[in-house]
Every structure is written in structure tokens, then in C-alpha cells.
Design an enzyme around this catalytic site. Structure first.
Site, PDB file in Angstrom:
ATOM      1  N   GLU A 164       0.804  -1.212   0.000  1.00  0.00           N
ATOM      2  CA  GLU A 164       0.000   0.000   0.000  1.00  0.00           C
ATOM      3  C   GLU A 164       0.841   1.267   0.000  1.00  0.00           C
ATOM      4  O   GLU A 164       1.760   1.421   0.814  1.00  0.00           O
ATOM      5  CB  GLU A 164      -0.917  -0.004   1.213  1.00  0.00           C
ATOM      6  CG  GLU A 164      -2.016   1.045   1.162  1.00  0.00           C
ATOM      7  CD  GLU A 164      -3.236   0.593   1.921  1.00  0.00           C
ATOM      8  OE1 GLU A 164      -4.169   0.058   1.297  1.00  0.00           O
ATOM      9  OE2 GLU A 164      -3.246   0.761   3.161  1.00  0.00           O
ATOM     10  N   LYS A 181      -7.778   2.277  -3.452  1.00  0.00           N
ATOM     11  CA  LYS A 181      -8.211   2.155  -2.052  1.00  0.00           C
ATOM     12  C   LYS A 181      -9.052   3.383  -1.720  1.00  0.00           C
ATOM     13  O   LYS A 181      -8.579   4.379  -1.193  1.00  0.00           O
ATOM     14  CB  LYS A 181      -6.992   2.045  -1.141  1.00  0.00           C
ATOM     15  CG  LYS A 181      -7.326   1.708   0.312  1.00  0.00           C
ATOM     16  CD  LYS A 181      -7.714   0.259   0.463  1.00  0.00           C
ATOM     17  CE  LYS A 181      -7.857  -0.129   1.931  1.00  0.00           C
ATOM     18  NZ  LYS A 181      -6.581  -0.109   2.675  1.00  0.00           N
ATOM     19  N   GLU A 225      -5.863  -8.226   5.949  1.00  0.00           N
ATOM     20  CA  GLU A 225      -5.528  -6.802   5.979  1.00  0.00           C
ATOM     21  C   GLU A 225      -5.340  -6.318   7.415  1.00  0.00           C
ATOM     22  O   GLU A 225      -6.102  -6.696   8.308  1.00  0.00           O
ATOM     23  CB  GLU A 225      -6.655  -5.976   5.342  1.00  0.00           C
ATOM     24  CG  GLU A 225      -7.090  -6.431   3.973  1.00  0.00           C
ATOM     25  CD  GLU A 225      -8.380  -5.753   3.533  1.00  0.00           C
ATOM     26  OE1 GLU A 225      -8.928  -6.162   2.505  1.00  0.00           O
ATOM     27  OE2 GLU A 225      -8.853  -4.827   4.234  1.00  0.00           O
TER      28      GLU A 225
END
Length: 384
Positions: A169, A232, A338
Site C-alpha cells: 500500500e 483504495k 488486511e
């Protein structure tokens, strides 16, 4: 602001395909349409919907208009009461300004961070749609280069390394931890991730709470990175999906804690029509059970952060897969763990639980060299 699908529906079943109107504003004046119904059902019924002026017409299948959610909405139930019946605790409301910045009667009090984000997102999306109408964004999405194979990239990385594939990320800040990286260059981070074995990248696009942007997504896409990109974003409207595609996204996040079942079903179809992948995120057993009843789900993300306490516990992944792993395997759905992943032991723990991939941001982006931090996370260098 009403849920995208439940907010307005106009059904014509005879010679005209089923359709839905997407109102530009929740303040659209409600109107009532009489709709012909084929078969043994009553000849006509009233459908509550938003005014069609300024709307964009989309095809939908009849089954969506016969869904329990639409029937409940037509009978006068609010979207919040319909969502609450599905276990959704995030209420939906739209204010003329960001709710967290209002005063007096304009200041709403959210129950938790996610609810605050969603309330702010409703205002943001409304403002964005006013500047870039859906039809224009859809045309831009059609002109975008073909999407990359998000699922295929995860599968290939898992086979290559014998470990869960990494969705790394690109994240500057979070509403809980604040600023994560002062010197933040999304392109440098993205290339470092790819060079060190990331299968896919997740790009934060929320500006207010995560200091992300769609510009970051577009810049990374145009920088020569080959990894598929996950947008995202806190999706509450299909406008965001088309906009993400127009900026180069190959996948989007759909959060079950926010979206009623009907919205998820419709958004999955929009994703398929665009060749995109949807990562459907759940936090608990009830959300997982809802998502497992929806056809077309390819990837489920299990968020290890509690919506109630916001504490992180990777045991959440293990618990949910112990309870529902047999159903997930039978359906051929891939699982992503996650949050809360910092060490090789953390990765091994969720791998043994049965995940196909992990989504990691904080433990990488806070390191001096986020790319090299990948080897530290997995206990070895990843092949790429």
C-alpha cells in the site's frame, strides 16, 4: 444521501429493459412511477424514486428490482433502517459541508472513524459529480487502457514465492496513526515495492483522512509501474468506480460495513463490465456471511481492525477462516488478510489460516526504505 441503488428506481418491464436512475443529489424531489409487471404479479405497482432530471440511465436486471431492499425502500423504509437490518452500523447522511467541520445544527456526531469518513465522502462525491457528471466520467473510463489482471498477478506471485502474494500500500497517513511518512513520493514508493516483489499495489485516494488522491493513482499508473493497481477508496457510488478506472485503476475496494447487499451486487456488475476486480472487505462473521451469499465475488479481504474498538488482531482472519473456510474454498474465493501484519510470523500465521494474499501498508511505508522492508516482512527476498 440515499444508497446508490436504493435511492431511485424506475422499472419498465414490457418492451423496455429494466433501468435505474442515478440521481445527482439526494435532494431530488421524490416522484412515483407506475410500472407494468409481467407474469402473475399485480399489473402495476408504485415505485418511489428520485427525479429523473440530470440523471444517467443504466440497465439493470429485473431481479434487482424485485429484491427485498427495493421493496422495503418503496414501502417507505429509510436506507439506514434497511442497512441496519443487514447488520450495517454505518449510518448515511449528507450535509452541506464536511460534517466534522460544521457548527451547531450542522455538526453531526459520528459513531466511529469509518462513519465520519463516509459522511465526509458523501459530500466529496456530490461535489465531484457536480464538476464531472457520470456520463463524462464513463466516457473517460472507456478511453482508459485495458485493465491489468489483478487476480492473475496475485496467483502468479503466490506460486512464484510459495507465500501469500503482497498487495503493498502506498499510504501517506491514516486517521488513527496520523502522518506515516513525511517524505512521501508515491511514484518512488510504488517502484520500490514492485522492484522488491509486490504483486499488486494499493493506492489510497481519500484526501481528507488519508492525504491520498486520485492524482497519485494516475501518476503511479503513468510512471511505468506494471503491477495492477487497487484503488483504495471508500466507495459509496458507482461514479467512483468509473472515475477510478479512468485514472488507471485495475481493482477497487468495496466495504461490506458500508454497502447494502444490493449495492455490492450492482457494483460487482459494474466492475465486471469494466474488466476490473472488486476486493470486497469484511470485518466480522455477519459481514462475511452476507458477502458469501452474493454471486460473483472473487476476492474477500478480511480486515483485522475492529470497527467497534479499532484494535487490530490478526486472529480475526484465523477465526473467520476456521468458521467459513470450507464455504470460501468451495466457491473458489481468494482471501486477503488486511491490517496488523508486521513480521514474518504474522505472515506465516495468516498463511496457515488459509489466505492467498496480504495487504500491507503501515509496516512498510514507515520504514526508511519501504521496498527493502518487504524482505523484512516476509523473512526473505521475494521473486518478481
Amino acid at each position: 444521501m440515499e444508497s446508490y441503488i436504493l435511492a431511485a428506481a424506475s422499472v419498465v418491464r414490457a418492451s423496455v429493459p429494466a433501468t435505474v436512475f442515478s440521481p445527482l443529489s439526494s435532494s431530488s424531489r421524490p416522484v412515483v412511477f407506475r410500472t407494468d409487471v409481467a407474469g402473475p404479479s399485480p399489473a402495476a405497482r408504485a415505485v418511489r424514486c428520485g427525479a429523473a432530471e440530470g440523471s444517467v440511465l443504466h440497465r439493470l436486471e429485473d431481479e434487482m428490482f424485485n429484491s427485498l431492499e427495493v421493496i422495503q425502500w418503496e414501502s417507505g423504509k429509510s436506507i439506514n433502517s434497511i442497512a441496519a437490518a443487514q447488520g450495517i452500523r454505518i449510518r448515511r447522511r449528507c450535509r452541506p459541508r464536511y460534517p466534522s467541520e460544521g457548527v451547531g445544527a450542522d455538526r453531526a456526531v459520528p459513531r466511529n472513524v469509518l462513519e465520519q469518513i463516509i459522511w465526509d465522502k458523501e459530500v466529496e462525491v456530490s461535489q465531484r459529480k457536480a464538476k464531472a457528471p457520470l456520463q463524462k466520467v464513463m466516457e473517460s473510463a472507456e478511453r482508459a487502457p485495458p485493465p491489468r489482471d489483478f487476480v492473475g498477478a496475485l496467483d502468479a506471485a503466490r506460486r512464484r514465492n510459495g507465500l501469500p502474494a503482497l498487495i503493498a500500500e502506498v499510504k501517506k497517513a491514516s486517521p488513527i496513526k496520523g502522518l506515516l511518512r513525511e517524505h512521501f513520493n508515491p511514484v518512488e514508493i510504488a517502484h520500490a515495492y514492485e522492484k522488491n516483489g509486490a504483486a499488486c499495489l494499493s493506492i489510497l485516494t481519500d484526501e481528507k483522512h488519508f492525504l491520498g488522491s486520485f492524482e497519485n493513482l494516475e501518476t503511479v499508473r503513468n510512471s511505468g509501474v506494471n503491477c495492477p493497481l487497487l484503488c483504495k477508496e471508500f466507495v459509496i457510488d458507482v461514479w467512483q468506480i468509473y472515475y477510478a478506472r479512468s485514472k488507471g485503476a485495475d481493482a477497487v475496494l468495496l466495504i461490506a460495513a458500508v454497502l447494502p447487499d444490493l449495492d455490492i451486487k450492482y457494483m460487482l456488475r459494474v466492475c465486471r463490465s469494466l474488466g476490473m476486480t472488486a476486493l470486497v472487505e469484511v470485518h466480522d462473521e455477519r459481514e462475511l456471511d452476507r458477502v458469501l451469499k452474493i454471486d460473483g465475488v472473487e476476492i474477500i479481504g478480511i480486515n483485522n481492525r475492529s470497527l467497534g474498538t479499532f484494535e487490530v488482531d490478526t486472529a480475526n482472519t484465523d477465526m473467520l477462516l476456521r468458521k467459513r473456510g470450507h464455504v470460501i474454498r468451495k466457491k473458489g474465493i481468494k482471501v486477503v488478510s488486511e491490517s496488523g501484519l508486521f513480521t514474518p510470523e504474522d505472515v506465516a500465521y495468516v498463511q496457515n489460516a488459509g489466505v492467498s494474499a496480504v495487504l500491507v501498508g503501515e509496516s512498510l511505508v514507515t520504514q526508511e526504505d519501504p521496498g527493502r522492508a518487504i524482505a523484512g516482512l516476509f523473512g526473505k527476498e521475494l521473486l518478481h
